[in-house]
Scaffold this motif. Sequence first.
Motif, PDB file in Angstrom:
ATOM      1  N   PRO A   1      35.667  53.954  39.003  1.00 15.16           N
ATOM      2  CA  PRO A   1      35.896  52.520  38.772  1.00 15.16           C
ATOM      3  C   PRO A   1      34.913  51.610  39.518  1.00 15.16           C
ATOM      4  O   PRO A   1      35.018  50.393  39.407  1.00 15.16           O
ATOM      5  CB  PRO A   1      37.319  52.330  39.290  1.00 15.16           C
ATOM      6  CG  PRO A   1      37.431  53.314  40.409  1.00 15.16           C
ATOM      7  CD  PRO A   1      36.642  54.512  39.965  1.00 15.16           C
ATOM      8  N   GLU A   2      33.985  52.183  40.273  1.00 18.26           N
ATOM      9  CA  GLU A   2      33.064  51.357  41.060  1.00 18.26           C
ATOM     10  C   GLU A   2      32.324  50.333  40.192  1.00 18.26           C
ATOM     11  O   GLU A   2      32.168  49.167  40.576  1.00 18.26           O
ATOM     12  CB  GLU A   2      32.041  52.246  41.778  1.00 18.26           C
ATOM     13  CG  GLU A   2      32.634  53.185  42.809  1.00 18.26           C
ATOM     14  CD  GLU A   2      32.988  54.549  42.224  1.00 18.26           C
ATOM     15  OE1 GLU A   2      33.029  55.512  42.996  1.00 18.26           O
ATOM     16  OE2 GLU A   2      33.233  54.645  41.005  1.00 18.26           O
ATOM     17  N   ASN A   3      31.882  50.770  39.011  1.00 16.17           N
ATOM     18  CA  ASN A   3      31.122  49.896  38.128  1.00 16.17           C
ATOM     19  C   ASN A   3      31.954  48.695  37.686  1.00 16.17           C
ATOM     20  O   ASN A   3      31.459  47.569  37.633  1.00 16.17           O
ATOM     21  CB  ASN A   3      30.637  50.691  36.911  1.00 16.17           C
ATOM     22  CG  ASN A   3      29.534  49.986  36.157  1.00 16.17           C
ATOM     23  OD1 ASN A   3      29.815  49.137  35.334  1.00 16.17           O
ATOM     24  ND2 ASN A   3      28.290  50.341  36.431  1.00 16.17           N
ATOM     25  N   VAL A   4      33.208  48.930  37.383  1.00 14.27           N
ATOM     26  CA  VAL A   4      34.103  47.844  36.946  1.00 14.27           C
ATOM     27  C   VAL A   4      34.270  46.812  38.056  1.00 14.27           C
ATOM     28  O   VAL A   4      34.182  45.600  37.831  1.00 14.27           O
ATOM     29  CB  VAL A   4      35.489  48.406  36.556  1.00 14.27           C
ATOM     30  CG1 VAL A   4      36.456  47.268  36.209  1.00 14.27           C
ATOM     31  CG2 VAL A   4      35.365  49.360  35.384  1.00 14.27           C
ATOM     32  N   THR A  53      32.531  43.216  37.187  1.00 14.52           N
ATOM     33  CA  THR A  53      33.511  42.197  36.806  1.00 14.52           C
ATOM     34  C   THR A  53      33.959  41.337  37.981  1.00 14.52           C
ATOM     35  O   THR A  53      34.444  40.229  37.791  1.00 14.52           O
ATOM     36  CB  THR A  53      34.762  42.841  36.179  1.00 14.52           C
ATOM     37  OG1 THR A  53      35.452  43.624  37.177  1.00 14.52           O
ATOM     38  CG2 THR A  53      34.387  43.729  35.002  1.00 14.52           C
ATOM     39  N   GLY A  54      33.825  41.874  39.211  1.00 11.78           N
ATOM     40  CA  GLY A  54      34.310  41.144  40.375  1.00 11.78           C
ATOM     41  C   GLY A  54      35.796  41.313  40.603  1.00 11.78           C
ATOM     42  O   GLY A  54      36.364  40.743  41.536  1.00 11.78           O
ATOM     43  N   ILE A  55      36.454  42.112  39.779  1.00 13.36           N
ATOM     44  CA  ILE A  55      37.896  42.356  39.923  1.00 13.36           C
ATOM     45  C   ILE A  55      38.136  43.296  41.103  1.00 13.36           C
ATOM     46  O   ILE A  55      37.549  44.383  41.171  1.00 13.36           O
ATOM     47  CB  ILE A  55      38.485  42.976  38.633  1.00 13.36           C
ATOM     48  CG1 ILE A  55      38.355  41.984  37.468  1.00 13.36           C
ATOM     49  CG2 ILE A  55      39.944  43.359  38.837  1.00 13.36           C
ATOM     50  CD1 ILE A  55      38.741  42.572  36.117  1.00 13.36           C
ATOM     51  N   THR A  56      38.974  42.887  42.026  1.00 11.50           N
ATOM     52  CA  THR A  56      39.251  43.709  43.210  1.00 11.50           C
ATOM     53  C   THR A  56      40.738  44.052  43.349  1.00 11.50           C
ATOM     54  O   THR A  56      41.128  44.676  44.331  1.00 11.50           O
ATOM     55  CB  THR A  56      38.791  42.979  44.483  1.00 11.50           C
ATOM     56  OG1 THR A  56      39.428  41.684  44.557  1.00 11.50           O
ATOM     57  CG2 THR A  56      37.276  42.784  44.496  1.00 11.50           C
ATOM     58  N   ASN A  57      41.549  43.653  42.362  1.00 11.44           N
ATOM     59  CA  ASN A  57      42.977  43.952  42.406  1.00 11.44           C
ATOM     60  C   ASN A  57      43.200  45.459  42.554  1.00 11.44           C
ATOM     61  O   ASN A  57      42.758  46.252  41.723  1.00 11.44           O
ATOM     62  CB  ASN A  57      43.640  43.447  41.116  1.00 11.44           C
ATOM     63  CG  ASN A  57      45.147  43.674  41.123  1.00 11.44           C
ATOM     64  OD1 ASN A  57      45.605  44.768  40.855  1.00 11.44           O
ATOM     65  ND2 ASN A  57      45.901  42.625  41.417  1.00 11.44           N
ATOM     66  N   LYS A  58      43.868  45.856  43.631  1.00  7.48           N
ATOM     67  CA  LYS A  58      43.999  47.277  43.956  1.00  7.48           C
ATOM     68  C   LYS A  58      44.781  48.051  42.902  1.00  7.48           C
ATOM     69  O   LYS A  58      44.470  49.210  42.605  1.00  7.48           O
ATOM     70  CB  LYS A  58      44.654  47.437  45.329  1.00  7.48           C
ATOM     71  CG  LYS A  58      43.739  47.030  46.482  1.00  7.48           C
ATOM     72  CD  LYS A  58      44.375  47.339  47.828  1.00  7.48           C
ATOM     73  CE  LYS A  58      43.418  46.980  48.968  1.00  7.48           C
ATOM     74  NZ  LYS A  58      43.999  47.281  50.302  1.00  7.48           N
ATOM     75  N   LYS A  59      45.788  47.430  42.314  1.00  4.03           N
ATOM     76  CA  LYS A  59      46.578  48.124  41.296  1.00  4.03           C
ATOM     77  C   LYS A  59      45.740  48.369  40.038  1.00  4.03           C
ATOM     78  O   LYS A  59      45.792  49.448  39.440  1.00  4.03           O
ATOM     79  CB  LYS A  59      47.826  47.309  40.949  1.00  4.03           C
ATOM     80  CG  LYS A  59      48.909  47.341  42.011  1.00  4.03           C
ATOM     81  CD  LYS A  59      50.178  46.663  41.533  1.00  4.03           C
ATOM     82  CE  LYS A  59      51.281  46.778  42.592  1.00  4.03           C
ATOM     83  NZ  LYS A  59      52.546  46.113  42.139  1.00  4.03           N
ATOM     84  N   ILE A  81      42.329  48.429  39.783  1.00  5.12           N
ATOM     85  CA  ILE A  81      41.266  49.387  40.076  1.00  5.12           C
ATOM     86  C   ILE A  81      41.856  50.783  40.268  1.00  5.12           C
ATOM     87  O   ILE A  81      41.275  51.790  39.835  1.00  5.12           O
ATOM     88  CB  ILE A  81      40.470  48.971  41.326  1.00  5.12           C
ATOM     89  CG1 ILE A  81      39.765  47.620  41.086  1.00  5.12           C
ATOM     90  CG2 ILE A  81      39.464  50.039  41.707  1.00  5.12           C
ATOM     91  CD1 ILE A  81      38.767  47.623  39.951  1.00  5.12           C
ATOM     92  N   GLY A  82      43.038  50.831  40.874  1.00  2.85           N
ATOM     93  CA  GLY A  82      43.711  52.122  41.080  1.00  2.85           C
ATOM     94  C   GLY A  82      44.084  52.800  39.767  1.00  2.85           C
ATOM     95  O   GLY A  82      43.946  54.019  39.623  1.00  2.85           O
ATOM     96  N   SER A  83      44.532  52.002  38.792  1.00  2.00           N
ATOM     97  CA  SER A  83      44.901  52.568  37.485  1.00  2.00           C
ATOM     98  C   SER A  83      43.665  53.106  36.759  1.00  2.00           C
ATOM     99  O   SER A  83      43.726  54.152  36.097  1.00  2.00           O
ATOM    100  CB  SER A  83      45.613  51.522  36.628  1.00  2.00           C
ATOM    101  OG  SER A  83      44.745  50.432  36.328  1.00  2.00           O
ATOM    102  N   ILE A  84      42.539  52.397  36.899  1.00  2.00           N
ATOM    103  CA  ILE A  84      41.291  52.892  36.306  1.00  2.00           C
ATOM    104  C   ILE A  84      40.866  54.181  37.002  1.00  2.00           C
ATOM    105  O   ILE A  84      40.419  55.139  36.364  1.00  2.00           O
ATOM    106  CB  ILE A  84      40.179  51.831  36.403  1.00  2.00           C
ATOM    107  CG1 ILE A  84      40.513  50.629  35.514  1.00  2.00           C
ATOM    108  CG2 ILE A  84      38.826  52.421  36.008  1.00  2.00           C
ATOM    109  CD1 ILE A  84      39.520  49.497  35.610  1.00  2.00           C
TER     110      ILE A  84
END
Length: 410
Positions: free
Chosen positions: A140-143, A147-153, A155-158
């Motif tokens: 998920p590093e690329n996402v 995108t700048g999205i840092t929401n742990k849930k 990023i964790g799901s990805i």
Amino acid sequence: MKKHILVIAQYFYPEQFRINDICTEWVKRGYKVTVITGIPNYPQGKYYPGYGLFKKRKETYKGIEIIRIPLIPRGSNSIMLALNYLSFVVSGFFWKVFTKIKADYVFIFEVSPMTQALPGVWYAKRRKTPCYLYVQDLWPENVEIITGITNKKFIGSIGKMVDYIYAKCTMIFTTSISFVDSIEKRGVQREKIQYWPQYAEDFYFPLEKTRIDEIPNDNNFNIIFAGNIGNAQGLDILPKTAVLLKKNKLNRNIRFNIVGEGRYKETLEELVNTRSVSHMFNFIPRQPANCIPKFMAANDAAFLCLTDGDLFSMTIPAKLQSYMACGIPIIASANGETYKIITESKAGVCAPAGDAEKLAEAIIELSSKSFDELKQLAVKSREYYDKNFNKQELLYKMDRYFDNKEILED
């Protein structure tokens, strides 16, 4: 009987990706190749002329059978891009349920999004077929970075999806050595991951110095950037660098020839105008890939850059192999693996990613070199390519992976 490779690639001909050539070579090597892909719309974000939901959903290209599953075009905003990613997965789910294709191997060509791997993994699981994943972009590093999205849930799901894909694949191939280490840290067995660098198509080769209509015939030092003009490339460094170069008294004026299209192109053009350096830039529309060597031969050096950050330090952009195959001096703004290759090959100069001052210094250094000195850099560029990215050797190695011989020997 021919072995049948089922390729899953969201992007395929007429979109310009290296998987086109890989599949063409497999046909030449005696494989039957079927590609499951989307309706071409990259990078413009709209369907290519002649293609659509009810047009050219099946075609043959150089002996390759192409099946195009429905997807929503990328558009020009993040919502459309998300729908584009999702639609390929949904269409791929229904395709794997109803398809009657029987393949010997599944090969997934993974540039973003990683979600495109799911239909291939599902097919392989259902048919009990070996599944090979070729990782170009780390998720998920690329996402998180793009995108700048840092929401742990989120990023964790990805991350869980990525781990599922890795677990279900027979082998995982990567475009850089650093990717191997990163994937292993996610709990994947080291022996399951192999470095398989990209090569350049045969039409990338050195040409004699030439002139073309798209580039003015003057004494400027011409630097080409060819490829997708996206956010990840970090091309905002060029207008900053141009301002610094403008302040210096140079032996030759610098011109950046930007060949291509992409989501960031309009922004880049605005930055160039805002900083009053438009006279140093020449924007050229996207060209067929096989025409790029001609453009290379009309330039003195080729430029590539990556955004500063841990992910991009691990990345080797595909254009590096294309540049080297053309035997052209390279100017780079990059860290990590790309920096290592350029310095090791002695094929050009490399400044730290994101450092406009150091990049300006590197450009001044290269532009001050004589014709013979530049020629020597060009020779080293091609020599390094021949030694490290030889196409036939890499394809032969993949044949052995398909036969499990490399796995046994490793």
